[in-house]
Design a protein around this motif. Sequence first.
Motif, PDB file in Angstrom:
ATOM      1  N   ARG A 185       8.983  67.369  23.002  1.00  0.00           N
ATOM      2  CA  ARG A 185       8.653  68.041  24.251  1.00  0.00           C
ATOM      3  C   ARG A 185       9.898  68.713  24.828  1.00  0.00           C
ATOM      4  O   ARG A 185      11.015  68.228  24.631  1.00  0.00           O
ATOM      5  N   CYS A 186       9.688  69.812  25.544  1.00  0.00           N
ATOM      6  CA  CYS A 186      10.810  70.505  26.181  1.00  0.00           C
ATOM      7  C   CYS A 186      10.354  71.034  27.527  1.00  0.00           C
ATOM      8  O   CYS A 186       9.393  71.796  27.617  1.00  0.00           O
ATOM      9  N   TYR A 187      11.043  70.611  28.567  1.00  0.00           N
ATOM     10  CA  TYR A 187      10.713  71.047  29.921  1.00  0.00           C
ATOM     11  C   TYR A 187      11.750  72.025  30.481  1.00  0.00           C
ATOM     12  O   TYR A 187      11.793  72.261  31.688  1.00  0.00           O
ATOM     13  N   LEU A 188      12.577  72.569  29.621  1.00  0.00           N
ATOM     14  CA  LEU A 188      13.493  73.631  30.025  1.00  0.00           C
ATOM     15  C   LEU A 188      12.826  74.961  29.680  1.00  0.00           C
ATOM     16  O   LEU A 188      12.401  75.157  28.534  1.00  0.00           O
TER      17      LEU A 188
ATOM     18  N   LEU B 141      25.182  74.680  26.009  1.00  0.00           N
ATOM     19  CA  LEU B 141      24.289  73.678  26.590  1.00  0.00           C
ATOM     20  C   LEU B 141      24.749  73.271  27.978  1.00  0.00           C
ATOM     21  O   LEU B 141      23.938  73.100  28.894  1.00  0.00           O
ATOM     22  N   ARG B 142      26.054  73.146  28.135  1.00  0.00           N
ATOM     23  CA  ARG B 142      26.598  72.772  29.438  1.00  0.00           C
ATOM     24  C   ARG B 142      26.244  73.825  30.495  1.00  0.00           C
ATOM     25  O   ARG B 142      25.891  73.500  31.631  1.00  0.00           O
TER      26      ARG B 142
ATOM     27  N   SER C 267      22.852  75.331  35.108  1.00  0.00           N
ATOM     28  CA  SER C 267      21.904  76.222  35.790  1.00  0.00           C
ATOM     29  C   SER C 267      20.680  75.448  36.271  1.00  0.00           C
ATOM     30  O   SER C 267      20.140  75.733  37.350  1.00  0.00           O
ATOM     31  N   GLN C 268      20.247  74.465  35.484  1.00  0.00           N
ATOM     32  CA  GLN C 268      19.124  73.628  35.910  1.00  0.00           C
ATOM     33  C   GLN C 268      19.530  72.777  37.116  1.00  0.00           C
ATOM     34  O   GLN C 268      18.737  72.580  38.048  1.00  0.00           O
ATOM     35  N   ALA C 269      20.759  72.281  37.101  1.00  0.00           N
ATOM     36  CA  ALA C 269      21.252  71.469  38.216  1.00  0.00           C
ATOM     37  C   ALA C 269      21.316  72.290  39.499  1.00  0.00           C
ATOM     38  O   ALA C 269      21.026  71.781  40.590  1.00  0.00           O
ATOM     39  N   GLU C 270      21.662  73.565  39.387  1.00  0.00           N
ATOM     40  CA  GLU C 270      21.714  74.431  40.563  1.00  0.00           C
ATOM     41  C   GLU C 270      20.334  74.599  41.163  1.00  0.00           C
ATOM     42  O   GLU C 270      20.170  74.585  42.387  1.00  0.00           O
TER      43      GLU C 270
END
Length: 289
Positions: A174-177, A201-202, A207-210
């Motif tokens: 599964r991938c939720y990105l 990846l970092r 970007s997801q953390a933002e």
Amino acid sequence: MTPEDYCYNLAVSPGSDFRYSLQSLPLAQRQALIAVKAFYVETMQIAEECRDPGVAWSKLDWWRAEVDRLFTGEPQHPITRALQPRLASFNLPEEYFREILDGVAMDLDYDAYPAFTEMTLYIHRCGSIPALLAAEILSYRDRRATPRFAHEAGAMLLLFELLYDVRRHAQIGRCYLPEDEMQRYSISPGDLLAAQTTDRLRQLFASQAERIREYYYRALDFLPDVDRYAQRPLLICLELAMALLDEIAEDGYRLLEQRTHLTPLRKLWLAWRLQRREKRRSRSLAATK
């Protein structure tokens, strides 16, 4: 084992943020929150635990029928038996439980999303709806602003969980990105199975953390002062998630190599500090009236 014991054993895992958010709540509220959490955990496990799609859909259909039984006063499962006497007391809408099950169905239908826009319905069903149920149990005065707070807070907590568990989800296919955001950094789903977090990846994780931080601040902007103390369990969950996100960021978003944790003592201190701060704020607000 009583229905309440069943829910507690399933929902209140040792060291979980949820456990710390329950501090000092009245028993009725605490038991209602635990029952709702247990419903969420039990049903969301369907997609992960059932490798046979036919079995998974059968289980989901059973739960849809069980929600019917719950709201007609004839529940069979320990979780719904724990929920049933609390439905009227806390004004828990039937459609909210059905929305969570619709979110489970999305997990059975999709294993990836082309863009964040396509994820928003899933985030609403599996993130915002549980938080809206919690907000109802905790009570609020502002019927307009506080549900908006809960909606954004629940979305933030789910997005954080999806980022934190990115490797575990990749291991079960599964991938939720969002795919378009992964492509922007030249990342493929297979890269999420690596044992090393590359610079690309970092950048993707940052970007997801933002986005998570944007949801966090938007949630706080919606929450009116008059309801802050009542909604403190949700605030504690937000506080603990943000503290862990900061730790992950400081460590370079090494989500593929290790599981970063907050110590139990730090969680306890953060929860206690927030609770004390909100109690003081509530008293100050009452004194000005």
